[in-house]
Design a protein around this motif. Structure first.
Motif, PDB file in Angstrom:
ATOM      1  N   VAL A 144       0.846  -1.200   0.000  1.00  0.00           N
ATOM      2  CA  VAL A 144       0.000   0.000   0.000  1.00  0.00           C
ATOM      3  C   VAL A 144       0.879   1.247   0.000  1.00  0.00           C
ATOM      4  O   VAL A 144       1.784   1.385   0.827  1.00  0.00           O
ATOM      5  CB  VAL A 144      -0.941   0.017   1.218  1.00  0.00           C
ATOM      6  CG1 VAL A 144      -1.629   1.375   1.360  1.00  0.00           C
ATOM      7  CG2 VAL A 144      -1.975  -1.089   1.104  1.00  0.00           C
ATOM      8  N   ASP A 145       0.615   2.136  -0.943  1.00  0.00           N
ATOM      9  CA  ASP A 145       1.303   3.413  -1.001  1.00  0.00           C
ATOM     10  C   ASP A 145       0.556   4.398  -0.102  1.00  0.00           C
ATOM     11  O   ASP A 145      -0.569   4.794  -0.415  1.00  0.00           O
ATOM     12  CB  ASP A 145       1.313   3.917  -2.447  1.00  0.00           C
ATOM     13  CG  ASP A 145       2.042   5.249  -2.606  1.00  0.00           C
ATOM     14  OD1 ASP A 145       2.393   5.869  -1.585  1.00  0.00           O
ATOM     15  OD2 ASP A 145       2.250   5.673  -3.761  1.00  0.00           O
ATOM     16  N   PRO A 146       1.134   4.816   1.016  1.00  0.00           N
ATOM     17  CA  PRO A 146       0.414   5.687   1.959  1.00  0.00           C
ATOM     18  C   PRO A 146       0.122   7.075   1.404  1.00  0.00           C
ATOM     19  O   PRO A 146      -0.637   7.829   2.011  1.00  0.00           O
ATOM     20  CB  PRO A 146       1.352   5.760   3.164  1.00  0.00           C
ATOM     21  CG  PRO A 146       2.704   5.447   2.615  1.00  0.00           C
ATOM     22  CD  PRO A 146       2.485   4.477   1.494  1.00  0.00           C
ATOM     23  N   ASP A 147       0.709   7.404   0.257  1.00  0.00           N
ATOM     24  CA  ASP A 147       0.422   8.692  -0.365  1.00  0.00           C
ATOM     25  C   ASP A 147      -0.740   8.612  -1.351  1.00  0.00           C
ATOM     26  O   ASP A 147      -1.091   9.627  -1.958  1.00  0.00           O
ATOM     27  CB  ASP A 147       1.666   9.211  -1.095  1.00  0.00           C
ATOM     28  CG  ASP A 147       2.793   9.560  -0.139  1.00  0.00           C
ATOM     29  OD1 ASP A 147       2.490  10.039   0.974  1.00  0.00           O
ATOM     30  OD2 ASP A 147       3.967   9.340  -0.502  1.00  0.00           O
ATOM     31  N   ARG A 148      -1.301   7.411  -1.508  1.00  0.00           N
ATOM     32  CA  ARG A 148      -2.432   7.241  -2.417  1.00  0.00           C
ATOM     33  C   ARG A 148      -3.552   6.495  -1.685  1.00  0.00           C
ATOM     34  O   ARG A 148      -3.822   5.327  -1.941  1.00  0.00           O
ATOM     35  CB  ARG A 148      -2.014   6.494  -3.688  1.00  0.00           C
ATOM     36  CG  ARG A 148      -1.177   7.319  -4.642  1.00  0.00           C
ATOM     37  CD  ARG A 148      -0.861   6.557  -5.914  1.00  0.00           C
ATOM     38  NE  ARG A 148       0.165   5.542  -5.706  1.00  0.00           N
ATOM     39  CZ  ARG A 148       0.499   4.609  -6.596  1.00  0.00           C
ATOM     40  NH1 ARG A 148      -0.152   4.535  -7.741  1.00  0.00           N
ATOM     41  NH2 ARG A 148       1.457   3.752  -6.343  1.00  0.00           N
ATOM     42  N   LEU A 149      -4.162   7.206  -0.762  1.00  0.00           N
ATOM     43  CA  LEU A 149      -5.234   6.626   0.045  1.00  0.00           C
ATOM     44  C   LEU A 149      -6.560   7.303  -0.294  1.00  0.00           C
ATOM     45  O   LEU A 149      -6.696   8.516  -0.155  1.00  0.00           O
ATOM     46  CB  LEU A 149      -4.944   6.801   1.540  1.00  0.00           C
ATOM     47  CG  LEU A 149      -3.735   6.061   2.113  1.00  0.00           C
ATOM     48  CD1 LEU A 149      -3.541   6.434   3.580  1.00  0.00           C
ATOM     49  CD2 LEU A 149      -3.893   4.553   1.964  1.00  0.00           C
ATOM     50  N   MET A 150      -7.512   6.508  -0.714  1.00  0.00           N
ATOM     51  CA  MET A 150      -8.858   7.016  -0.968  1.00  0.00           C
ATOM     52  C   MET A 150      -9.766   6.576   0.174  1.00  0.00           C
ATOM     53  O   MET A 150      -9.600   5.486   0.726  1.00  0.00           O
ATOM     54  CB  MET A 150      -9.401   6.475  -2.297  1.00  0.00           C
ATOM     55  CG  MET A 150     -10.827   6.934  -2.598  1.00  0.00           C
ATOM     56  SD  MET A 150     -11.338   6.720  -4.330  1.00  0.00           S
ATOM     57  CE  MET A 150     -11.449   4.945  -4.455  1.00  0.00           C
ATOM     58  N   VAL A 151     -10.704   7.426   0.528  1.00  0.00           N
ATOM     59  CA  VAL A 151     -11.738   7.063   1.490  1.00  0.00           C
ATOM     60  C   VAL A 151     -13.075   7.083   0.772  1.00  0.00           C
ATOM     61  O   VAL A 151     -13.412   8.069   0.101  1.00  0.00           O
ATOM     62  CB  VAL A 151     -11.754   8.023   2.695  1.00  0.00           C
ATOM     63  CG1 VAL A 151     -12.918   7.678   3.628  1.00  0.00           C
ATOM     64  CG2 VAL A 151     -10.438   7.944   3.460  1.00  0.00           C
ATOM     65  N   VAL A 152     -13.817   5.994   0.896  1.00  0.00           N
ATOM     66  CA  VAL A 152     -15.133   5.856   0.272  1.00  0.00           C
ATOM     67  C   VAL A 152     -16.169   5.767   1.385  1.00  0.00           C
ATOM     68  O   VAL A 152     -16.097   4.865   2.221  1.00  0.00           O
ATOM     69  CB  VAL A 152     -15.207   4.602  -0.618  1.00  0.00           C
ATOM     70  CG1 VAL A 152     -16.577   4.508  -1.289  1.00  0.00           C
ATOM     71  CG2 VAL A 152     -14.095   4.597  -1.654  1.00  0.00           C
ATOM     72  N   GLY A 153     -17.114   6.684   1.409  1.00  0.00           N
ATOM     73  CA  GLY A 153     -18.147   6.672   2.438  1.00  0.00           C
ATOM     74  C   GLY A 153     -19.525   6.557   1.823  1.00  0.00           C
ATOM     75  O   GLY A 153     -19.849   7.286   0.879  1.00  0.00           O
ATOM     76  N   HIS A 154     -20.324   5.642   2.355  1.00  0.00           N
ATOM     77  CA  HIS A 154     -21.710   5.490   1.899  1.00  0.00           C
ATOM     78  C   HIS A 154     -22.648   6.012   2.976  1.00  0.00           C
ATOM     79  O   HIS A 154     -22.516   5.676   4.154  1.00  0.00           O
ATOM     80  CB  HIS A 154     -22.026   4.018   1.613  1.00  0.00           C
ATOM     81  CG  HIS A 154     -23.465   3.774   1.291  1.00  0.00           C
ATOM     82  ND1 HIS A 154     -24.269   2.937   2.041  1.00  0.00           N
ATOM     83  CD2 HIS A 154     -24.266   4.271   0.305  1.00  0.00           C
ATOM     84  CE1 HIS A 154     -25.493   2.935   1.537  1.00  0.00           C
ATOM     85  NE2 HIS A 154     -25.512   3.729   0.484  1.00  0.00           N
ATOM     86  N   SER A 155     -23.590   6.866   2.599  1.00  0.00           N
ATOM     87  CA  SER A 155     -24.611   7.382   3.508  1.00  0.00           C
ATOM     88  C   SER A 155     -23.941   8.080   4.702  1.00  0.00           C
ATOM     89  O   SER A 155     -23.162   9.003   4.513  1.00  0.00           O
ATOM     90  CB  SER A 155     -25.545   6.244   3.938  1.00  0.00           C
ATOM     91  OG  SER A 155     -26.673   6.715   4.626  1.00  0.00           O
ATOM     92  N   GLU A 156     -24.216   7.630   5.928  1.00  0.00           N
ATOM     93  CA  GLU A 156     -23.554   8.219   7.087  1.00  0.00           C
ATOM     94  C   GLU A 156     -22.043   8.129   6.969  1.00  0.00           C
ATOM     95  O   GLU A 156     -21.310   9.008   7.455  1.00  0.00           O
ATOM     96  CB  GLU A 156     -24.014   7.510   8.358  1.00  0.00           C
ATOM     97  CG  GLU A 156     -23.366   8.022   9.631  1.00  0.00           C
ATOM     98  CD  GLU A 156     -23.714   7.137  10.826  1.00  0.00           C
ATOM     99  OE1 GLU A 156     -24.853   7.220  11.297  1.00  0.00           O
ATOM    100  OE2 GLU A 156     -22.857   6.345  11.259  1.00  0.00           O
ATOM    101  N   GLY A 157     -21.547   7.080   6.310  1.00  0.00           N
ATOM    102  CA  GLY A 157     -20.110   6.950   6.093  1.00  0.00           C
ATOM    103  C   GLY A 157     -19.535   8.105   5.299  1.00  0.00           C
ATOM    104  O   GLY A 157     -18.345   8.432   5.431  1.00  0.00           O
ATOM    105  N   GLY A 158     -20.365   8.761   4.469  1.00  0.00           N
ATOM    106  CA  GLY A 158     -19.899   9.922   3.741  1.00  0.00           C
ATOM    107  C   GLY A 158     -19.575  11.090   4.654  1.00  0.00           C
ATOM    108  O   GLY A 158     -18.622  11.845   4.412  1.00  0.00           O
ATOM    109  N   LEU A 159     -20.345  11.246   5.721  1.00  0.00           N
ATOM    110  CA  LEU A 159     -20.063  12.297   6.697  1.00  0.00           C
ATOM    111  C   LEU A 159     -18.739  12.030   7.398  1.00  0.00           C
ATOM    112  O   LEU A 159     -17.918  12.936   7.582  1.00  0.00           O
ATOM    113  CB  LEU A 159     -21.209  12.379   7.710  1.00  0.00           C
ATOM    114  CG  LEU A 159     -21.062  13.372   8.859  1.00  0.00           C
ATOM    115  CD1 LEU A 159     -20.852  14.789   8.338  1.00  0.00           C
ATOM    116  CD2 LEU A 159     -22.279  13.311   9.781  1.00  0.00           C
ATOM    117  N   ILE A 160     -18.521  10.779   7.780  1.00  0.00           N
ATOM    118  CA  ILE A 160     -17.256  10.407   8.420  1.00  0.00           C
ATOM    119  C   ILE A 160     -16.095  10.628   7.456  1.00  0.00           C
ATOM    120  O   ILE A 160     -15.037  11.141   7.831  1.00  0.00           O
ATOM    121  CB  ILE A 160     -17.315   8.950   8.899  1.00  0.00           C
ATOM    122  CG1 ILE A 160     -18.380   8.796   9.990  1.00  0.00           C
ATOM    123  CG2 ILE A 160     -15.952   8.489   9.415  1.00  0.00           C
ATOM    124  CD1 ILE A 160     -18.641   7.360  10.405  1.00  0.00           C
TER     125      ILE A 160
END
Length: 358
Positions: A144-160
Motif C-alpha cells: 500500500v502506497d500511503p500517499d495514495r489513500l482514498m476514502v469511500v463513504g456510503h450514507s452516514e459513512g460519507g459524513l465520516i
C-alpha cells in the motif's frame, strides 16, 4: 423508520460473509479477502476484510470503505438485510488494482459492542476515531502506497469520510481522494426532521398512530428538533410518540446531538483543493435524495479550486442497486438486484485518473 434515526442501534453480532474475488489491476492481481483486526485507540477491536496486491513489492493505491448508519457491517449489510453495498464497491475497486479495507463498525458483525456499554454515552466521534484508526492500519500494509489513500463513504459513512478528508482527525493519514456515495448531506437532526415530515402522514396506514395524531406531531416536530439542538436534552413536552417509536430517545440522544455538530455542507466546502472528489447521488433514493446531495455538491463547487466529479445514478436506490422503473420504498434493499453499473464505471474511471494517473 428514518434511516439516520436508527444510526446507533446495537444488534447482536452477525457473521459477515464475503466473496473471495480476485482481479487483475495495474499492480497485478489483487488478492482475496483476508480477515484482519484493527486495535482502535478506545480498546475496541474492529474486525474487517483486507484485500492487498499479491505483489507487495509494487506499492499501489488503497481505499478505506466506511459503512452507513445502523448496525451495518463490512459488506454493507444489517441483520436480515443483505444489500452487499460495500462488498460490491470492494469488488469494483479490486478490478482497478486498488487494495481495500472494509470493517464491521461498532455494534455490527464480528466487532459487535461491549455488552456493558451504556448506549446513552455513545458519541458520533467514536465512529470517526474508528475510521481514522482503520485508515492508519491500511496505510501500514505491505503493498500500500500511503500517499495514495482514498476514502469511500456510503450514507452516514460519507459524513465520516468528509471529517477525515479535512484532517480533523490528526492521527489519521492524509486522504488523497474521496468518494461520497449517497452521502448524508444535511446536519443530522435536520435530515431526521425532513424524513419525519414525509413519513409521519404515512404512519396511520402502518398502524403506528391514529389519523388524529398526524397534525399534532407535525406541529411539534420543528420545536422538538430545535429544543434538542439547543439544549442537548429531550424537552419534557415532546409528544410521547417520538419516544415510543424510538425517534428521539435517551439511549440515542448523545449520538444524535454530537453527529449534528458536523454539517456536511461546511465540511464539503473545506475539502482541500488537492483532494479530488467523486460525488454520487441515486435517482430513486428515498433516504438521501439527490435534492439533499445537491447541497454538498454546491459546497464542493464553491471551493476556490479542486476537482469534483458528480454523477447521478438513475433508477438506483439508496443501497446503490438498480431498481428500474419500479422505484424504491426500501423493502427491496435486500433483493438480489444488480449493483449500479454506472457507479462501477465511475469508480473505475475515478480511481484510474486520480489514484494511478493523478
Amino acid at each position: 423508520m428514518p434511516l439516520l434515526a436508527t444510526a446507533i442501534g446495537l444488534a447482536p453480532a452477525v457473521t459477515a460473509h464475503a466473496t473471495e474475488s480476485t482481479a487483475i489491476g495495474r499492480t497485478g492481481t489483487i488478492g482475496p479477502d483476508q480477515s484482519v483486526t484493527v486495535d482502535a485507540r478506545d480498546g475496541t477491536t474492529l474486525h474487517g476484510s483486507l484485500r492487498l496486491p499479491e505483489n507487495p513489492d509494487r506499492p499501489g493505491p488503497a481505499a478505506l470503505l466506511i459503512p452507513g448508519s445502523g448496525p451495518t457491517d463490512r459488506d454493507g449489510n444489517q441483520p436480515g438485510l443483505e444489500a452487499n453495498t460495500l462488498l460490491s464497491v470492494a469488488d469494483t475497486l479490486s478490478g482497478s488494482g486498488v487494495a481495500t479495507l472494509r470493517y464491521d463498525k461498532f455494534g455490527s458483525g464480528e466487532t459487535g459492542a461491549d455488552p456493558d456499554l451504556d448506549p446513552a454515552s455513545l458519541e458520533f466521534d467514536l465512529f470517526v476515531e474508528h475510521a481514522a484508526d482503520a485508515l492508519g492500519f491500511l496505510a501500514d500494509q505491505p503493498g500500500v502506497d500511503p500517499d495514495r489513500l482514498m476514502v469511500v463513504g456510503h450514507s452516514e459513512g460519507g459524513l465520516i469520510a468528509l471529517v477525515l478528508a479535512n484532517g480533523q482527525e490528526e492521527t489519521a493519514p492524509s486522504v488523497s481522494s474521496l468518494a461520497l456515495l449517497a452521502p448524508a448531506s444535511l446536519p443530522y437532526l435536520t435530515t431526521i426532521q425532513l424524513q419525519l415530515r414525509e413519513q409521519i402522514p404515512e404512519w396511520p396506514g402502518r398502524g403506528l398512530i391514529p389519523e388524529s395524531r398526524v397534525e399534532p406531531l407535525l406541529d411539534a416536530l420543528d420545536d422538538t428538533v430545535e429544543a434538542i439542538r439547543e439544549t442537548g436534552e429531550i424537552p419534557p413536552w415532546m409528544p410521547a410518540e417520538f419516544y415510543y417509536l424510538g425517534i428521539f430517545h435517551p439511549s440515542s440522544l448523545r449520538f444524535l446531538v454530537t453527529a449534528d455538530h458536523h454539517d456536511p455542507r461546511e465540511l464539503a466546502g473545506e475539502v482541500p483543493a488537492e483532494v479530488p472528489v467523486l460525488l454520487a447521488c441515486a435517482g430513486s433514493d428515498i433516504q438521501v435524495p439527490c435534492s439533499m446531495v445537491d447541497e454538498v455538491r454546491s459546497a464542493l463547487d464553491d471551493r476556490p479550486a479542486g476537482t469534483l466529479r458528480y454523477t447521478r445514478l438513475p433508477q438506483v436506490n439508496h443501497v446503490l442497486k438498480e431498481v428500474g422503473s419500479n422505484g424504491s420504498d426500501g423493502s427491496e434493499y435486500g433483493d438480489p438486484l444488480p449493483f449500479s453499473r454506472r457507479l462501477r464505471a465511475e469508480l473505475s474511471v475515478f480511481s484510474l485518473r486520480h489514484l494511478w494517473l493523478g
